[in-house]
Design a protein around this motif. Structure first.
Motif, PDB file in Angstrom:
ATOM      1  N   PHE A 227     109.918  36.995 -45.198  1.00  0.00           N
ATOM      2  CA  PHE A 227     109.952  38.457 -45.119  1.00  0.00           C
ATOM      3  C   PHE A 227     108.550  38.984 -44.818  1.00  0.00           C
ATOM      4  O   PHE A 227     107.550  38.331 -45.152  1.00  0.00           O
ATOM      5  CB  PHE A 227     110.453  39.059 -46.443  1.00  0.00           C
ATOM      6  CG  PHE A 227     111.808  38.565 -46.855  1.00  0.00           C
ATOM      7  CD1 PHE A 227     112.953  39.215 -46.437  1.00  0.00           C
ATOM      8  CD2 PHE A 227     111.941  37.437 -47.664  1.00  0.00           C
ATOM      9  CE1 PHE A 227     114.208  38.763 -46.805  1.00  0.00           C
ATOM     10  CE2 PHE A 227     113.188  36.971 -48.042  1.00  0.00           C
ATOM     11  CZ  PHE A 227     114.329  37.638 -47.609  1.00  0.00           C
ATOM     12  N   TYR A 228     108.496  40.158 -44.206  1.00  0.00           N
ATOM     13  CA  TYR A 228     107.200  40.769 -43.928  1.00  0.00           C
ATOM     14  C   TYR A 228     106.576  41.297 -45.220  1.00  0.00           C
ATOM     15  O   TYR A 228     107.268  41.646 -46.180  1.00  0.00           O
ATOM     16  CB  TYR A 228     107.356  41.895 -42.914  1.00  0.00           C
ATOM     17  CG  TYR A 228     107.650  41.387 -41.517  1.00  0.00           C
ATOM     18  CD1 TYR A 228     106.656  40.740 -40.783  1.00  0.00           C
ATOM     19  CD2 TYR A 228     108.909  41.543 -40.957  1.00  0.00           C
ATOM     20  CE1 TYR A 228     106.925  40.264 -39.505  1.00  0.00           C
ATOM     21  CE2 TYR A 228     109.185  41.063 -39.673  1.00  0.00           C
ATOM     22  CZ  TYR A 228     108.177  40.426 -38.960  1.00  0.00           C
ATOM     23  OH  TYR A 228     108.442  39.940 -37.713  1.00  0.00           O
ATOM     24  N   ALA A 229     105.261  41.372 -45.208  1.00  0.00           N
ATOM     25  CA  ALA A 229     104.515  41.738 -46.423  1.00  0.00           C
ATOM     26  C   ALA A 229     104.816  43.159 -46.887  1.00  0.00           C
ATOM     27  O   ALA A 229     104.714  43.466 -48.078  1.00  0.00           O
ATOM     28  CB  ALA A 229     103.015  41.576 -46.169  1.00  0.00           C
ATOM     29  N   ASP A 230     105.193  44.048 -45.961  1.00  0.00           N
ATOM     30  CA  ASP A 230     105.441  45.437 -46.366  1.00  0.00           C
ATOM     31  C   ASP A 230     106.887  45.673 -46.826  1.00  0.00           C
ATOM     32  O   ASP A 230     107.276  46.811 -47.108  1.00  0.00           O
ATOM     33  CB  ASP A 230     105.095  46.388 -45.219  1.00  0.00           C
ATOM     34  CG  ASP A 230     105.891  46.076 -43.946  1.00  0.00           C
ATOM     35  OD1 ASP A 230     106.672  45.105 -43.958  1.00  0.00           O
ATOM     36  OD2 ASP A 230     105.704  46.798 -42.949  1.00  0.00           O
ATOM     37  N   THR A 231     107.692  44.606 -46.930  1.00  0.00           N
ATOM     38  CA  THR A 231     109.068  44.731 -47.421  1.00  0.00           C
ATOM     39  C   THR A 231     109.050  44.900 -48.943  1.00  0.00           C
ATOM     40  O   THR A 231     108.328  44.189 -49.650  1.00  0.00           O
ATOM     41  CB  THR A 231     109.902  43.489 -47.063  1.00  0.00           C
ATOM     42  OG1 THR A 231     109.773  43.231 -45.665  1.00  0.00           O
ATOM     43  CG2 THR A 231     111.367  43.688 -47.409  1.00  0.00           C
ATOM     44  N   SER A 232     109.848  45.819 -49.459  1.00  0.00           N
ATOM     45  CA  SER A 232     109.882  46.037 -50.912  1.00  0.00           C
ATOM     46  C   SER A 232     110.767  44.991 -51.594  1.00  0.00           C
ATOM     47  O   SER A 232     111.583  44.328 -50.948  1.00  0.00           O
ATOM     48  CB  SER A 232     110.419  47.434 -51.218  1.00  0.00           C
ATOM     49  OG  SER A 232     111.811  47.501 -50.903  1.00  0.00           O
ATOM     50  N   VAL A 233     110.577  44.867 -52.886  1.00  0.00           N
ATOM     51  CA  VAL A 233     111.385  43.927 -53.675  1.00  0.00           C
ATOM     52  C   VAL A 233     112.863  44.296 -53.583  1.00  0.00           C
ATOM     53  O   VAL A 233     113.731  43.429 -53.420  1.00  0.00           O
ATOM     54  CB  VAL A 233     110.916  43.922 -55.143  1.00  0.00           C
ATOM     55  CG1 VAL A 233     111.907  43.134 -56.022  1.00  0.00           C
ATOM     56  CG2 VAL A 233     109.523  43.341 -55.259  1.00  0.00           C
TER      57      VAL A 233
ATOM     58  N   LEU B  78     110.082  31.723 -51.403  1.00  0.00           N
ATOM     59  CA  LEU B  78     110.191  32.658 -50.285  1.00  0.00           C
ATOM     60  C   LEU B  78     108.821  32.791 -49.633  1.00  0.00           C
ATOM     61  O   LEU B  78     107.790  32.734 -50.315  1.00  0.00           O
ATOM     62  CB  LEU B  78     110.670  34.027 -50.769  1.00  0.00           C
ATOM     63  CG  LEU B  78     111.914  34.062 -51.661  1.00  0.00           C
ATOM     64  CD1 LEU B  78     112.174  35.484 -52.120  1.00  0.00           C
ATOM     65  CD2 LEU B  78     113.116  33.501 -50.921  1.00  0.00           C
ATOM     66  N   TYR B  79     108.795  32.987 -48.316  1.00  0.00           N
ATOM     67  CA  TYR B  79     107.521  33.066 -47.597  1.00  0.00           C
ATOM     68  C   TYR B  79     107.279  34.492 -47.105  1.00  0.00           C
ATOM     69  O   TYR B  79     108.205  35.209 -46.740  1.00  0.00           O
ATOM     70  CB  TYR B  79     107.510  32.078 -46.437  1.00  0.00           C
ATOM     71  CG  TYR B  79     107.578  30.652 -46.931  1.00  0.00           C
ATOM     72  CD1 TYR B  79     106.467  30.049 -47.505  1.00  0.00           C
ATOM     73  CD2 TYR B  79     108.769  29.931 -46.874  1.00  0.00           C
ATOM     74  CE1 TYR B  79     106.525  28.751 -47.993  1.00  0.00           C
ATOM     75  CE2 TYR B  79     108.841  28.632 -47.360  1.00  0.00           C
ATOM     76  CZ  TYR B  79     107.714  28.051 -47.923  1.00  0.00           C
ATOM     77  OH  TYR B  79     107.785  26.773 -48.416  1.00  0.00           O
ATOM     78  N   VAL B  80     106.013  34.882 -47.096  1.00  0.00           N
ATOM     79  CA  VAL B  80     105.610  36.233 -46.717  1.00  0.00           C
ATOM     80  C   VAL B  80     104.802  36.166 -45.421  1.00  0.00           C
ATOM     81  O   VAL B  80     103.868  35.360 -45.302  1.00  0.00           O
ATOM     82  CB  VAL B  80     104.773  36.888 -47.831  1.00  0.00           C
ATOM     83  CG1 VAL B  80     104.383  38.312 -47.449  1.00  0.00           C
ATOM     84  CG2 VAL B  80     105.550  36.881 -49.150  1.00  0.00           C
ATOM     85  N   LEU B  81     105.176  37.026 -44.463  1.00  0.00           N
ATOM     86  CA  LEU B  81     104.566  37.013 -43.137  1.00  0.00           C
ATOM     87  C   LEU B  81     103.766  38.284 -42.896  1.00  0.00           C
ATOM     88  O   LEU B  81     104.087  39.356 -43.414  1.00  0.00           O
ATOM     89  CB  LEU B  81     105.639  36.896 -42.054  1.00  0.00           C
ATOM     90  CG  LEU B  81     106.641  35.746 -42.189  1.00  0.00           C
ATOM     91  CD1 LEU B  81     107.691  35.838 -41.093  1.00  0.00           C
ATOM     92  CD2 LEU B  81     105.932  34.396 -42.148  1.00  0.00           C
TER      93      LEU B  81
ATOM     94  N   LEU C 181     102.690  40.868 -54.299  1.00  0.00           N
ATOM     95  CA  LEU C 181     103.167  39.805 -55.190  1.00  0.00           C
ATOM     96  C   LEU C 181     102.826  38.406 -54.692  1.00  0.00           C
ATOM     97  O   LEU C 181     102.865  37.442 -55.452  1.00  0.00           O
ATOM     98  CB  LEU C 181     104.697  39.902 -55.332  1.00  0.00           C
ATOM     99  CG  LEU C 181     105.264  41.209 -55.881  1.00  0.00           C
ATOM    100  CD1 LEU C 181     106.788  41.179 -55.813  1.00  0.00           C
ATOM    101  CD2 LEU C 181     104.796  41.431 -57.316  1.00  0.00           C
ATOM    102  N   THR C 182     102.504  38.307 -53.410  1.00  0.00           N
ATOM    103  CA  THR C 182     102.342  36.992 -52.802  1.00  0.00           C
ATOM    104  C   THR C 182     101.172  36.211 -53.382  1.00  0.00           C
ATOM    105  O   THR C 182     100.167  36.792 -53.807  1.00  0.00           O
ATOM    106  CB  THR C 182     102.162  37.139 -51.280  1.00  0.00           C
ATOM    107  OG1 THR C 182     102.154  35.861 -50.676  1.00  0.00           O
ATOM    108  CG2 THR C 182     100.859  37.842 -50.947  1.00  0.00           C
ATOM    109  N   THR C 183     101.316  34.916 -53.415  1.00  0.00           N
ATOM    110  CA  THR C 183     100.244  34.010 -53.847  1.00  0.00           C
ATOM    111  C   THR C 183      99.853  33.127 -52.661  1.00  0.00           C
ATOM    112  O   THR C 183     100.677  32.883 -51.767  1.00  0.00           O
ATOM    113  CB  THR C 183     100.704  33.116 -55.018  1.00  0.00           C
ATOM    114  OG1 THR C 183     101.879  32.392 -54.622  1.00  0.00           O
ATOM    115  CG2 THR C 183     101.024  33.949 -56.245  1.00  0.00           C
TER     116      THR C 183
END
Length: 444
Positions: free
Chosen positions: A139-145, A163-166, A193-195
């Protein structure tokens, strides 16, 4: 050999749907005992969810033979339900013609899956691409939970733990676990939230590199990137564990001259065909060890106690060598060591052999002295044990490393080669030292 109709009918009665659903492991064991075509016919009678449930308990070799015997409707349905890496291994085991026919049939019903599997089959067998699973969620980084959870609920496939963040350019910028997502506020974006990613794999990375990275990072899953650094899949720790476990299991068999293809329930004739050549080779090497004993025939005839103690020296040498071989093989399989570590491994095993030899020699010398009342005989067995354990330990380390260095399978009958070395070392050490100290030995 095909089972009789009576056996097959009995199996059908025993392997009812309810039984298979409740006891899938036991059902898989019973199915593995049938001929592949009969096992395939039996599975044809079962609902697809039962076949999928059984499949994870069927050993890889049996699974390949069973898959080849399946009719296309069932094999296609099964490919759609299995993880991509499992489906890929089944397809790779088929001959070119059978694989082409099956992929054409799959393409007509599930073109996306067929295209994915065809693309993966292009990669060399031992690469990260052949091990990866394309079922990933990114999912893109600006997507909400809240939006992420909503999208995940719509998915029909299994949701991965990671899950991976793009970023905006689809570059991989981080990851988060499903637990983290569920525990977060709905209005938060994934970018907060990403690590950081612990490590990344390339599609062309060798399987050895994959195992080494998981060993070093202790990650739950690692992303796989293509040549353009785009996320194309992931490899889970469980997949690497399964691959390594199967490799270790097959290495255990090849170390002693058994085939990787042989299973516990393989036919006796299959076992004979695979084992007999190595047993014949072992027989020749046994004559070499016997020739060493024959060279000291006069000494043994003069000091008969030597014949009684001879198996002690050879037995301890063989056990010490087998221990060193097992540890070295594990290190090579798990990529803890490589061929460049041969000197360190050999020194470690020689020192271990020397220290073990001292302890065993002391115990054995006391026992031999109490039995024979001969200081000379006790000294001979003590010195022989120290020498033979040092030689056996170094041989146990060097044999598999040398095979790997020369481009051979390090597990391929290492035990048979080692047995020859340890037998000769044990006999030569014991009888050679006995000849040097023959004046101290009791005659008769």
């Amino acid at each position: 050999m095909h089972a009789s109709n009576e056996q097959f009918d009995a199996a059908i009665e025993k392997l009812g749907t309810a039984f298979l659903n409740t006891y899938p492991r036991k059902g898989a064991q019973l199915i593995s005992q049938l001929a592949p075509d009969e096992a395939a016919r039996l599975l044809q009678e079962q609902p697809l969810y039962i076949v999928v449930k059984l499949w994870k308990y069927i050993p890889p070799g049996s699974a390949n033979a069973l898959f080849q015997a399946m009719a296309h409707p069932l094999s296609i349905d099964l490919l759609c339900q299995l993880d991509a890496n499992v489906a890929l291994s089944l397809l790779a085991a088929l001959d070119d013609n059978s694989r082409s026919i099956l992929l054409d049939a799959l393409k007509a019903q599930h073109p996306d899956l067929a295209s994915e599997l065809e693309e993966l089959l292009i990669y060399p067998p031992d690469t990260a691409a052949r091990m990866m699973d394309r079922s990933i969620q990114a999912f893109y980084a600006d997507t909400s939970v809240h939006e992420t959870l909503s999208q995940l609920k719509k998915l029909k496939s299994k949701i991965a733990d990671v899950l991976y963040v793009l970023g905006p350019d689809q570059a991989l910028i981080g990851e988060l676990t499903l637990n983290q997502l569920l525990a977060s506020a709905g209005n938060q974006t994934l970018g907060l939230l990403t690590t950081p990613i612990k490590g990344k794999l390339d599609v062309m990375d060798h399987k050895d590199t994959v195992v080494e990275m998981f060993e070093g990072l202790r990650a739950r899953a690692l992303p796989v990137l293509d040549a353009q650094k785009q996320l194309v899949g992931q490899i889970r720790f469980f997949d690497v564990y399964q691959s390594t476990k199967e490799e270790l299991a097959s290495d255990m068999q090849t170390m002693v001259g058994a085939s990787k293809d042989e299973k516990a329930l393989s036919s006796s004739w299959f076992a004979v065909k695979k084992r007999l050549p190595w047993l014949q080779i072992n027989l020749l090497t046994a004559f070499a060890a016997a020739a060493v004993v024959g060279a000291f025939e006069g000494l043994i005839a003069q000091v008969t106690a030597l014949a009684i103690l001879l198996p002690v020296a050879a037995g301890q040498s063989g056990n010490a060598g087998a221990q060193a071989l097992a540890v070295t093989m594990r290190g090579l399989t798990l990529r803890e060591i490589s061929t460049r570590h041969w000197y360190q491994v050999m020194l470690k095993e020689m020192l271990a052999g020397f220290l073990n030899g001292l302890a065993i020699a002391l115990t054995c010398a006391i026992g031999v002295y109490l039995w024979s009342q001969s200081v000379g005989l006790a000294l001979v067995i003590a010195l022989a044990l120290i020498c033979s354990l040092v030689i056996a330990g170094s041989a146990g380390a060097i044999v598999p490393i040398a095979l790997k260095k020369f481009g051979l399978d390090p597990a391929q009958s290492s035990s048979i080669v080692l047995t020859t070395i340890t037998d000769i070392a044990g006999f030569m050490s014991f009888l050679g030292i006995a000849l040097l100290l023959s004046d101290m030995l009791p005659v008769g």
